[in-house]
Design a protein around this motif. Structure first.
Motif, PDB file in Angstrom:
ATOM      1  N   MET A  77       0.940  -1.228  -0.055  1.00  0.00           N
ATOM      2  CA  MET A  77       0.078   0.229  -0.053  1.00  0.00           C
ATOM      3  C   MET A  77       1.009   1.290  -0.017  1.00  0.00           C
ATOM      4  N   PRO A  78       0.342   2.419  -0.514  1.00  0.00           N
ATOM      5  CA  PRO A  78       1.240   3.587  -0.426  1.00  0.00           C
ATOM      6  C   PRO A  78       1.508   4.042   0.735  1.00  0.00           C
ATOM      7  N   ASP A  79       1.074   3.644   1.898  1.00  0.00           N
ATOM      8  CA  ASP A  79       1.745   3.839   3.482  1.00  0.00           C
ATOM      9  C   ASP A  79       2.450   3.129   3.895  1.00  0.00           C
ATOM     10  N   GLY A  80       2.884   1.969   3.181  1.00  0.00           N
ATOM     11  CA  GLY A  80       4.004   1.066   3.827  1.00  0.00           C
ATOM     12  C   GLY A  80       3.442  -0.197   4.360  1.00  0.00           C
ATOM     13  N   ARG A  81       2.030  -0.273   4.628  1.00  0.00           N
ATOM     14  CA  ARG A  81       1.625  -1.393   5.019  1.00  0.00           C
ATOM     15  C   ARG A  81       1.316  -2.267   3.654  1.00  0.00           C
ATOM     16  N   VAL A  82       1.010  -3.679   3.987  1.00  0.00           N
ATOM     17  CA  VAL A  82       0.911  -4.679   3.063  1.00  0.00           C
ATOM     18  C   VAL A  82      -0.622  -5.175   2.928  1.00  0.00           C
ATOM     19  N   ILE A  83      -1.249  -5.314   1.952  1.00  0.00           N
ATOM     20  CA  ILE A  83      -2.395  -6.080   1.605  1.00  0.00           C
ATOM     21  C   ILE A  83      -2.661  -7.286   0.953  1.00  0.00           C
ATOM     22  N   PHE A  84      -3.196  -8.240   1.452  1.00  0.00           N
ATOM     23  CA  PHE A  84      -3.274  -9.448   0.722  1.00  0.00           C
ATOM     24  C   PHE A  84      -4.449 -10.332   0.963  1.00  0.00           C
ATOM     25  N   GLY A  85      -4.554 -11.479   0.299  1.00  0.00           N
ATOM     26  CA  GLY A  85      -5.583 -12.368   0.466  1.00  0.00           C
ATOM     27  C   GLY A  85      -4.960 -13.502   1.144  1.00  0.00           C
ATOM     28  N   ALA A  86      -5.844 -14.285   2.153  1.00  0.00           N
ATOM     29  CA  ALA A  86      -5.662 -15.471   2.855  1.00  0.00           C
ATOM     30  C   ALA A  86      -6.853 -16.428   2.983  1.00  0.00           C
ATOM     31  N   GLU A  87      -6.560 -17.551   3.079  1.00  0.00           N
ATOM     32  CA  GLU A  87      -7.535 -18.447   3.342  1.00  0.00           C
ATOM     33  C   GLU A  87      -7.335 -18.884   4.927  1.00  0.00           C
ATOM     34  N   THR A  88      -8.662 -18.855   5.548  1.00  0.00           N
ATOM     35  CA  THR A  88      -8.314 -19.263   6.949  1.00  0.00           C
ATOM     36  C   THR A  88      -9.482 -20.254   7.528  1.00  0.00           C
ATOM     37  N   GLN A  89      -9.145 -20.970   8.414  1.00  0.00           N
ATOM     38  CA  GLN A  89      -9.951 -22.153   8.976  1.00  0.00           C
ATOM     39  C   GLN A  89     -10.431 -21.820  10.120  1.00  0.00           C
ATOM     40  N   PRO A  90     -11.728 -21.658  10.164  1.00  0.00           N
ATOM     41  CA  PRO A  90     -12.580 -21.401  11.587  1.00  0.00           C
ATOM     42  C   PRO A  90     -12.176 -22.131  12.567  1.00  0.00           C
TER      43      PRO A  90
END
Length: 424
Positions: A77-90
């Protein structure tokens, strides 16, 4: 051409083992992106000091409980954070694992490094994502998020999430401003500008007749129909006929609107195109003469792009992979196969370049020791592995603590903050 320098500060990532130790493979093409991963998978991003930090990995706790079971390709992201998708198991194992979108902060303490990005307070119409895999999210300076996913009835859709409201910018079946039907939206192709502008590739035509589809570079805007920037079978600048495949686009917001660079096949081979200030230009066709001979190949990966229109592209000249930088119609050879790395090995294969606002170029490459590493070519032509001095010292002393990187997932913002997928 350039000199070697070990960066004493921690702009640091160093790949120490062959990629097969933690097998990850990424195929990028003009139709979209396909990622296959085996064994350990993790998301890394640089902190405010330029040091790569573990954001999350398979097996770690997910926000709200549950466990991460798969991670997607990150985007800075422009502010230095990172965005991503992830699969999670409840926690309840009777429930199916599901994909979602997360934001990671490398400067946060490990237990609070990721948060859920989508918390919609309002959904417009039937605009509900039905994630079936990595949505490849991207975000702008105002924290607006764009991604491509399917909707419950199975069609593709381009989603836009802004301050709690989730909307569909367009769906398969919608018409462009030129009246053509959008049949397919290409996953992994979206790039975001500002003010609700998103560039992506897709296919136009009757959904029931895929053999008649035409690939296209498209621009979506909030409150407007999708615009066609380039369409297979139509003529572009210099009377150049666009052909399939189109490469993945790179896009940046500028004072004159969104700027886009991409490659596409043409009757004479291929070309690099630049869309700026509302018009398209062909800036590098195959056949262009260079110090290595004529350009015979242009990568279908994302080109490097700066807001002043400077581009960088992975090309082939007489079967020699090379990276060229194009500034105001001046073409410069920057990196080529066979050049020495800072540690005396030779560059064997090259990845697609990424440019920052300062003019620094990030690139992934494999050397003659079959090690995949990240390098930076600075504006003053210093060439170095992205690595801190302490880590370099440990390598020289034969230390074994390291993690693998897959440079094909490298994402760098205009400030030089970076993220990638790797192993543990």
């Amino acid at each position: 051409m350039f000199n070697f320098r070990a960066l004493p500060t921690a702009l640091a990532i160093l790949f120490l083992t062959p990629l097969t130790a933690h097998a990850v493979s990424l195929t990028l093409n003009g139709s979209g992106a396909d990622l296959q991963m085996d064994n350990t998978q993790a998301v890394y991003a640089s902190d405010s000091n330029g040091v790569p930090m573990l954001i999350t990995e398979v097996g770690m706790r997910a926000p709200g409980g549950g466990t991460v079971t798969e991670v997607g390709v990150p985007s800075m992201m422009p502010d230095g954070r990172v965005i991503f998708g992830a699969e999670t198991q409840p926690k309840d194992l009777n429930l199916k694992a599901r994909w979602n979108i997360f934001i990671g902060n490398a400067d946060a303490v490990p237990s609070h490094r990721i948060i859920t990005a989508l918390n919609p307070k309002a959904i417009t119409g039937d605009c509900v994502p039905a994630f079936k895999g990595d949505p490849y999210p991207v975000a702008d300076m105002d924290e607006n998020i764009a991604f491509i996913s399917t909707v419950p009835h199975g069609r593709d859709a381009l989603f836009f999430y802004s301050h709690g409201t989730l909307a569909c910018m367009t769906k398969a079946g919608d018409k462009t401003s030129d009246g053509h039907e959008i049949a397919v939206l290409s996953f992994g192709s979206a790039q975001i500008g500002e003010g609700g502008q998103v560039v992506f590739t897709g296919f136009l035509g009757d959904s029931a007749k895929p053999a008649q589809h035409h690939q296209a570079l498209l621009l979506a805007s909030i409150g407007a129909r999708v615009s066609e920037l380039a369409v297979e079978g139509e003529y572009g600048p210099n009377h150049t006929l666009y052909q399939r495949p189109f490469g993945l686009p790179a896009a940046l917001p500028t004072a004159r609107g969104i700027m886009v660079a991409f490659t596409a096949k043409t009757p004479s081979g291929g070309a690099l195109f630049l869309y700026s200030n509302g018009s398209m230009a062909r800036i590098l066709p195959t056949g262009t003469l260079t110090s290595l001979g004529p350009v015979t190949f242009l990568s279908a990966g994302r080109p490097g792009l700066m807001a002043d229109g400077t581009t960088a592209v992975l090309a082939g000249c007489a079967r020699i992979p090379a990276i060229f930088r194009l500034t105001r119609q001046r073409l410069d050879l920057r990196i080529e196969r066979g050049q020495l790395t800072p540690f005396g090995t030779e560059l064997e294969s090259l990845g697609d370049p990424v440019l920052t606002a300062s003019g620094a170029m990030f690139v992934g490459a494999t050397d003659t020791d079959d090690r995949e590493k990240l390098y930076v070519l600075s504006p003053d032509d210093a060439f170095f592995e992205v690595g801190e001095s302490e880590l370099i010292y440990r390598i020289a002393m034969g230390a074994q603590k390291h993690h693998s990187i897959f440079t094909g997932t490298l994402s760098v913002n205009q400030h030089g903050d970076f993220a990638y997928l790797g192993g543990r």
